[in-house]
Structures are given as C-alpha cells and as structure tokens.
Design a protein around this motif. Structure first.
Motif, short mmCIF file in Angstrom:
data_model
loop_
_atom_site.label_atom_id
_atom_site.label_comp_id
_atom_site.label_asym_id
_atom_site.label_seq_id
_atom_site.Cartn_x
_atom_site.Cartn_y
_atom_site.Cartn_z
N PRO A 161 41.76 95.69 -25.15
CA PRO A 161 40.61 96.59 -25.24
C PRO A 161 39.47 96.23 -24.29
CG PRO A 161 41.37 95.93 -27.42
CD PRO A 161 42.11 95.08 -26.44
N ASP A 162 39.41 94.97 -23.84
CA ASP A 162 38.32 94.56 -22.96
C ASP A 162 38.64 94.76 -21.48
OD1 ASP A 162 36.82 93.77 -25.16
OD2 ASP A 162 37.63 91.73 -25.13
N ALA A 163 39.86 95.14 -21.16
CA ALA A 163 40.22 95.36 -19.76
C ALA A 163 39.43 96.54 -19.20
CB ALA A 163 41.72 95.61 -19.63
N LEU A 164 38.92 96.37 -17.98
CA LEU A 164 38.08 97.40 -17.37
C LEU A 164 38.84 98.21 -16.33
CD1 LEU A 164 34.73 95.47 -16.78
CD2 LEU A 164 35.15 97.28 -18.47
N VAL A 165 38.44 99.46 -16.20
CA VAL A 165 38.88 100.29 -15.09
C VAL A 165 37.64 100.68 -14.29
CG1 VAL A 165 40.96 101.19 -16.17
CG2 VAL A 165 38.80 102.38 -16.51
N ALA A 170 44.66 108.77 -8.04
CA ALA A 170 45.52 107.71 -8.56
C ALA A 170 44.68 106.54 -9.03
CB ALA A 170 46.50 107.24 -7.48
N PHE A 171 45.20 105.85 -10.01
CA PHE A 171 44.69 104.53 -10.37
C PHE A 171 45.52 103.51 -9.60
CE2 PHE A 171 42.99 106.84 -14.00
CZ PHE A 171 41.74 106.24 -14.16
N VAL A 172 44.84 102.63 -8.89
CA VAL A 172 45.53 101.60 -8.13
C VAL A 172 45.37 100.25 -8.82
CG1 VAL A 172 45.29 102.80 -5.92
CG2 VAL A 172 43.51 101.20 -6.65
N VAL A 173 46.37 99.40 -8.65
CA VAL A 173 46.37 98.06 -9.23
C VAL A 173 46.80 97.06 -8.15
CG1 VAL A 173 46.89 98.88 -11.56
CG2 VAL A 173 48.76 98.27 -10.02
N ALA A 200 40.81 94.68 -6.05
CA ALA A 200 41.26 93.58 -5.18
C ALA A 200 40.64 92.26 -5.61
CB ALA A 200 40.90 93.89 -3.73
N ALA A 201 39.40 92.29 -6.11
CA ALA A 201 38.71 91.07 -6.54
C ALA A 201 39.08 90.65 -7.95
CB ALA A 201 37.20 91.26 -6.42
N GLY A 202 39.79 91.52 -8.67
CA GLY A 202 40.17 91.20 -10.04
C GLY A 202 39.11 91.56 -11.06
N GLY A 221 49.06 94.79 -6.09
CA GLY A 221 50.48 94.94 -5.84
C GLY A 221 51.25 93.64 -5.87
N ALA A 222 50.56 92.51 -5.73
CA ALA A 222 51.22 91.20 -5.76
C ALA A 222 50.88 90.53 -7.08
CB ALA A 222 50.79 90.38 -4.56
N ALA A 223 50.79 89.20 -7.06
CA ALA A 223 50.45 88.48 -8.28
C ALA A 223 49.06 88.89 -8.74
CB ALA A 223 50.51 86.97 -8.03
N GLY A 224 48.94 89.32 -9.96
CA GLY A 224 47.67 89.78 -10.48
C GLY A 224 47.87 90.38 -11.85
N PRO A 225 46.78 90.73 -12.54
CA PRO A 225 46.91 91.23 -13.91
C PRO A 225 47.65 92.55 -14.04
CG PRO A 225 44.66 91.49 -13.09
CD PRO A 225 45.38 90.63 -12.10
N GLY A 226 47.71 93.33 -12.95
CA GLY A 226 48.40 94.62 -13.03
C GLY A 226 49.64 94.70 -12.19
N ALA A 227 50.12 93.55 -11.70
CA ALA A 227 51.25 93.57 -10.77
C ALA A 227 52.53 94.11 -11.38
CB ALA A 227 51.49 92.16 -10.23
#
Length: 330
Positions: A180-184, A153-156, A225-227, A158-164
C-alpha cells in the motif's frame, strides 16, 4: 523520445477519453527541403516538430528513397495541420496515429484500446476521403510484436529493481495491492481527476484513493530510474525512458487508447506510383513499440534523426523479408 509538450498533449487527449472535452495545439507549417533528384516530382511527407513524429517522417522518407522515390519533408506545427494538408492534397504521405485521428477527426471521445479496432475505424472513415491507411500486422500485443502502439504507459525499472519482475498493468495492480505504501509518479492533473488515475486504478481493481507522487512525464521517468516510484506514467515509446533502461508495462486490459503509428497515403499517389505502397509496407507490418522506443532513445541521446531513421528503415526491410505476408484482412 522525451518531448514534454507532446506527452502533456497526449495526457490531455487521455482526459478527453473520460471527460468528452477536446484540447489541441495550433501551429503554422514550415517547409524543410530534402529533395532527391530525378524525373519524378518529390513526394511531400508531413512531419510534426516532436521528436517521435520526426523519427517516423524520416523513416518514411528513407523507405521511399530506398525504393527510388524522390522526397521532401514538410514540417507542421501539429497533427491537425498535417491532417488538413493531407485532406487538401498539400502533402502526399504522413505517419498518422490511429487514436489521434479517432479523437480529432472522427470527433469521438472513446478511442478503443484494441489496435485492430482502432485501425479499422480510421481506415473505414478515411477510405471515402481517398486517404489510405496501410494495414499493420497484428501480433500478440507485446512490445516486440507489431503493431507499434505509442500510447500511454506506466514504466518500471527494466533491470534489477523493485519493478523488474513486472510485465503487465495487472502485475502492477497486484504489487500495489500487496504494498500500500508503494508510490506511482503521475501528472498532477491526471492523478487528481476522478476520470484520470482513479479510473485506471479501478479498472485494474486497485484502491483508487492511494497516494501518488505528482510528476510530469519527464520527472516520472527520473523518479522511477532513481527508485522513488515503483512506476511512472509517460508513453510506451518515450525515448528518455527507453534510454534510462525503463520498460513500459503492457496494458493487458487495454484501458489506454491505441495510438498506432501507420503510413497514410493519398489514394491518387498510390494510383500513380504503386511502388509507394510497397515501399512503406514494411513500416506498417514490422514496426514495434520496442523498435520505435529504441529509435527515439537514440535521438534523445543526441544521434542525428536522419541516421537513426536510415538504420530503422533498413531493419524494417530485413524483418519484412523474413516474414511471410498475412492473408487475413483487417
């Protein structure tokens, strides 16, 4: 659930899915006595050394003990040894994974992403071998509906954040296309293989040449978790991820193979002790990805596995009492 060896092994299994090669660990079983008293001989429950397999084995044990069955857990070095012990009759019960059985026992490199198809295939294969898989209850595929699926799974956040606001991999694909600059964060080998990350991105119509941040699953969890990363690759039930408040995205196109954990019982045990099947029914029918991930998180944080498994077993029993049995055969 964080267990580096287990997740790396499963990442290898995922690469098998694309590359048709096999890679498994070996180990020597070691016994662990936890025998209840009584006239019945103790049921031998197979367990692996990994945190999640221990949680599952102890949950099986508590469900059986609550039904009056004496038990003993036997620890093996890996899933292959536990499977062989089941076939030889050296153990009576285990919590097996459908996808792992598909890969290592059926010897096929194309395990399905559909939990129902995964279950039916291993059930039908093992029935002539007198190994019985208990049928799960098939929900809508969400984290809070059975069956549990301990797949990749890809996790993001869960609360306030760019992938919430993301819920599915299709949502992530749209976000990656917009940014396009977002990293995984992805394991290096998986990220660089054409049949790894690139294949997953292409399935979701995302440019497959995008940059990624090399990270093993533990580092991926910390990175999200660190963003530092919008999403990171681990497993749906990773205890470290759940403990950090991260949330696995639903693989809505079912690209990743299903790894449904289910009780597997030797047929002769069911014939001799019908109570065993009834006792383990709630685990098959009620265990969800969220319940298993949350249990793994508690053990990862230091709670005794026996205590966590006891509470999980009792919760499964409560859920079973609230749910009417299904009539549809799997």
């Amino acid at each position: 659930m964080w267990q580096p060896g287990r997740v790396r092994r499963w990442l290898c299994l995922l690469l098998i899915l694309f590359a048709c090669t096999s890679q498994v660990d070996t180990g020597v079983p070691a016994g662990s006595d936890d025998v209840a008293t009584g006239d019945l001989s103790p049921l031998r429950i197979a367990s692996g050394p990994e945190l999640e397999t221990r949680v599952l084995a102890h949950t099986v044990q508590r469900l059986l003990e609550l039904a009056g069955q004496p038990t003993r857990i036997v620890v093996f070095g890996d899933g292959r040894d536990a499977r062989q012990a089941m076939e030889l009759g050296d153990v009576d019960v285990q919590a097996g994974y459908t996808g792992e059985t598909w890969l290592e026992t059926l010897g096929r490199a194309d395990p399905p992403g559909d939990p129902r198809a995964s279950f039916v295939a291993v059930r039908d294969h093992d029935e002539p071998e007198d190994l019985v898989w208990l049928r799960p209850r098939f929900g809508d595929g969400s984290l809070d509906q059975p069956p549990a699926n301990a797949t990749f799974a890809f996790v993001v956040q869960g609360a306030a954040g760019p992938g919430a606001d993301l819920r599915t991999l299709s949502d992530l694909a749209r976000r990656l296309s917009e940014q396009p600059d977002a990293l995984v964060c992805v394991d290096r080998e998986f990220g660089t293989r054409v049949d790894g990350l690139r294949a997953v991105l292409e399935a979701y119509s995302v440019r497959s040449d995008r940059a990624f941040l090399a990270a093993d699953p533990e580092e991926a969890v910390r990175g999200v978790a660190a963003g530092d990363c919008l999403a990171g690759l681990t497993t749906t039930t990773d205890g470290a991820a759940w403990g950090a408040g991260l949330r696995p995205l639903v693989d809505d196109l079912r690209v990743f193979p299903a790894f449904v954990p289910l009780p597997q019982i030797r047929a002769e045990v069911i014939e001799e002790r019908p109570t065993v099947r009834v006792a383990l029914g709630p685990m098959a029918a009620q265990l969800t990805t969220a319940l298993l991930g949350s249990a793994n998180a508690r053990v990862t944080a230091g709670e005794p596995v026996e205590q966590v498994a006891d509470e999980l077993a009792r919760e499964l029993l409560v859920l079973a009492r609230r749910t009417l049995p299904e009539d549809v055969e799997g």
